[in-house]
Enzyme design. Structure first.
Site, short mmCIF file in Angstrom:
data_model
loop_
_atom_site.label_atom_id
_atom_site.label_comp_id
_atom_site.label_asym_id
_atom_site.label_seq_id
_atom_site.Cartn_x
_atom_site.Cartn_y
_atom_site.Cartn_z
CD GLU A 176 30.51 28.71 -108.08
OE1 GLU A 176 31.33 27.80 -107.80
OE2 GLU A 176 30.35 29.73 -107.39
CB CYS A 178 24.50 35.68 -111.06
SG CYS A 178 26.13 36.41 -110.98
CD GLU A 192 21.65 37.93 -108.37
OE1 GLU A 192 22.22 36.86 -108.71
OE2 GLU A 192 22.19 38.78 -107.65
N1 THU Z 1 26.75 35.28 -107.49
C1 THU Z 1 25.42 35.31 -107.71
O1 THU Z 1 24.77 34.27 -107.91
N2 THU Z 1 24.81 36.53 -107.72
C2 THU Z 1 25.44 37.72 -107.54
O2 THU Z 1 24.84 38.78 -107.70
C3 THU Z 1 26.84 37.75 -107.17
C4 THU Z 1 27.57 36.45 -107.27
C5 THU Z 1 27.43 33.98 -107.49
C6 THU Z 1 28.36 33.77 -108.65
C7 THU Z 1 29.35 32.79 -108.08
O3 THU Z 1 28.85 31.49 -108.27
C8 THU Z 1 29.38 33.09 -106.59
O4 THU Z 1 28.21 33.86 -106.32
C9 THU Z 1 30.60 33.88 -106.13
O5 THU Z 1 30.82 34.99 -106.93
#
Ligand code: THU
Length: 127
Positions: free
Chosen positions: A46, A55, A57
């Site tokens: 983040e 994210c 993925e």
């Molecule tokens: N997030 C992911 O890492 N993968 C996803 O597919 C959905 C969201 C993360 C992004 C952010 O740091 C936190 O989850 C909340 O949205």
């Protein structure tokens, strides 16, 4: 394939411990496997400027691509939560770039859901 996905899930869970998520508090980990059986992990990273967040993925996919492995056959996603985190729409499109029929498992502390990308992203955009 189930066994393979479950092994990837263990690695995704380990990767979730490396998440940098001071804003949302959701620690997400991911692991992809390539046709050559190479594995790359990722976590969410983040940023104070929220939209710069990556994210778990996409982090894992970009690591595989940047190491020269594009044929991704499976991905596991783990969130250290009682919520479920299916891959977000942006990540689905990025996954579809490399294999629209990719095998997917996403899991939280309580359950695991098995699926394929063509079910999660019907009508993916491609050129
Ligand atoms: N997030 C992911 O890492 N993968 C996803 O597919 C959905 C969201 C993360 C992004 C952010 O740091 C936190 O989850 C909340 O949205």
């Amino acid at each position: 394939m189930r066994e393979l996905l479950d092994e990837l899930l263990i690695l995704a869970k380990a990767a979730s411990k490396r998440a940098y998520a001071p804003y949302s508090g959701y620690h997400v980990g991911s692991a992809v496997m390539t046709a050559e059986r190479k594995v790359y992990t990722g976590c969410n990273v983040e940023n104070a400027s929220y939209s710069l967040t990556i994210c778990a993925e996409r982090n894992a996919v970009f690591k595989a691509i940047s190491e020269g492995y594009q044929d991704i056959i499976a991905i596991a996603i783990y969130v250290d939560s009682d919520r479920l985190f299916p891959p977000c729409g942006a990540c689905r499109q990025v996954l579809a770039e490399f294999n629209p029929k990719m095998e997917i498992v996403y899991a939280n502390q309580n359950e695991a859901i098995y699926n394929t990308l063509d079910i999660l992203l019907p009508g993916a955009f491609s050129l």
